[in-house]
Enzyme design. Sequence first.
Site, short mmCIF file in Angstrom:
data_model
loop_
_atom_site.label_atom_id
_atom_site.label_comp_id
_atom_site.label_asym_id
_atom_site.label_seq_id
_atom_site.Cartn_x
_atom_site.Cartn_y
_atom_site.Cartn_z
N GLY A 75 48.01 38.37 28.17
CA GLY A 75 47.51 40.16 27.69
C GLY A 75 46.21 39.27 27.07
O GLY A 75 46.38 38.93 25.55
N GLU B 227 38.48 34.06 34.22
CA GLU B 227 38.57 33.47 32.46
C GLU B 227 37.30 33.16 31.83
O GLU B 227 36.74 33.90 30.91
CB GLU B 227 39.93 32.44 32.25
CG GLU B 227 41.25 32.88 32.53
CD GLU B 227 41.08 34.08 31.76
OE1 GLU B 227 40.58 34.54 30.54
OE2 GLU B 227 42.78 34.74 32.18
N LYS C 173 45.41 42.06 24.59
CA LYS C 173 45.48 42.54 23.09
C LYS C 173 46.28 41.25 22.94
O LYS C 173 46.07 40.97 21.19
CB LYS C 173 45.83 44.07 23.17
CG LYS C 173 45.74 44.52 23.92
CD LYS C 173 46.29 46.40 23.80
CE LYS C 173 47.08 45.88 24.62
NZ LYS C 173 46.58 46.26 25.82
N GLU C 174 47.28 40.31 23.24
CA GLU C 174 48.51 39.57 22.83
C GLU C 174 47.07 38.57 22.43
O GLU C 174 47.65 37.88 20.70
CB GLU C 174 49.00 38.99 23.52
CG GLU C 174 50.24 40.26 24.06
CD GLU C 174 49.82 41.53 25.23
OE1 GLU C 174 50.51 42.34 25.11
OE2 GLU C 174 48.66 41.28 24.90
N ARG C 175 46.54 38.32 22.80
CA ARG C 175 44.84 37.56 22.62
C ARG C 175 44.55 37.32 21.24
O ARG C 175 44.59 36.26 20.31
CB ARG C 175 44.77 37.28 23.83
CG ARG C 175 43.89 35.69 24.00
CD ARG C 175 43.43 35.63 25.10
NE ARG C 175 44.73 34.90 26.39
CZ ARG C 175 43.77 35.58 27.92
NH1 ARG C 175 43.16 35.94 27.92
NH2 ARG C 175 45.41 35.30 28.43
N ASP D 109 48.27 36.33 42.40
CA ASP D 109 48.04 36.53 40.43
C ASP D 109 46.32 37.52 40.44
O ASP D 109 45.80 36.59 41.43
CB ASP D 109 47.85 35.24 39.52
CG ASP D 109 47.41 34.97 38.48
OD1 ASP D 109 47.64 36.23 37.56
OD2 ASP D 109 46.42 33.94 37.90
N ASP E 111 43.24 36.58 37.42
CA ASP E 111 42.96 35.90 36.55
C ASP E 111 42.74 33.99 36.56
O ASP E 111 43.93 33.62 36.30
CB ASP E 111 42.58 36.24 34.98
CG ASP E 111 42.35 37.24 34.89
OD1 ASP E 111 41.63 37.85 35.55
OD2 ASP E 111 42.97 38.03 33.79
N THR F 12 49.21 40.02 34.34
CA THR F 12 49.34 40.51 33.14
C THR F 12 48.01 41.16 33.20
O THR F 12 47.67 41.86 31.45
CB THR F 12 49.58 39.43 32.46
OG1 THR F 12 48.41 39.13 32.57
CG2 THR F 12 51.08 38.33 32.59
N ASP G 243 47.43 30.50 38.57
CA ASP G 243 46.54 29.20 38.67
C ASP G 243 47.49 28.16 37.71
O ASP G 243 46.46 26.93 37.01
CB ASP G 243 45.29 29.51 39.08
CG ASP G 243 45.74 30.45 36.98
OD1 ASP G 243 44.30 30.36 35.96
OD2 ASP G 243 45.48 31.37 36.58
#
Length: 254
Positions: free
Chosen positions: A53, A19, A55-57, A10, A12, A124, A184
């Site tokens: 994601g 993040e 855009k989803e956020r 992964d 992020d 993602t 994570d």
Amino acid sequence: MAQLEALLFDVDGTLADTERDGHRPAFNMAFEAAGLDWNWDEALYGELLAVTGGKERIKFYLEKFNTDFEKPADFDEFVKGLHASKTEFYKQLMAEGKIPLRPGVERLINEARSKNVRMAVVTTTTPANVTALLTNTLGADSESWFEVIAAGDIVPAKKPAPDIYFWAMEKMNVKPEECIAFEDSDNGIKSSAAANVKTIITINEYTKDDDFSKADLVLDQMGEPEEGFEVLAGEHHGHDYLDLELVKKVHAGA
């Protein structure tokens, strides 16, 4: 027991505290540039991380936290534009060296590479973000070290769905029992566990209270020889930091 063939990383929060140090500031920079008075502080961003994601956020934020915002007619394009702007600010922060790798990450990747262990990125986040992180921390050619870059909208269902793992493993022609994942977060472990991939977790400030009961080893960080990890759950086989030998022992369940 199948032999370990591939390390699936992964990005992020796992490779770097992106993040905290990258995505949240970049979102706020994009909002300001667009003339919006939105500001995602650390507490709010922690709640927004329930959704994967970018855009989803943004959409989740408007559905749950900023319900008074009047959405434009071309809402999807509006969100895409905001996210594209955020990606450019994120790349800028990367180029400025504002987002270093977490302890032990570079060492483990270099060890795996030197011993010809196959690697992939399974995330993602957008491909541009992956490129920015890798090239600005590991070097210009480092993206080529990873056999597969599974990122962004390459599958419709993002983590916690296992689809991105299945896609990466299919491209690599490996089975779940031949892989180990590095994650994570709650969404990350749900995704890898649903794909039947053993998983090592390195927590961060945003994910320290997540449920990692399905993980095989939970650490505060990968650690270095001079600064070891703290074991939060699982068997560390007497090791003080995460190296390829320990990864193989976790994979084997030894």
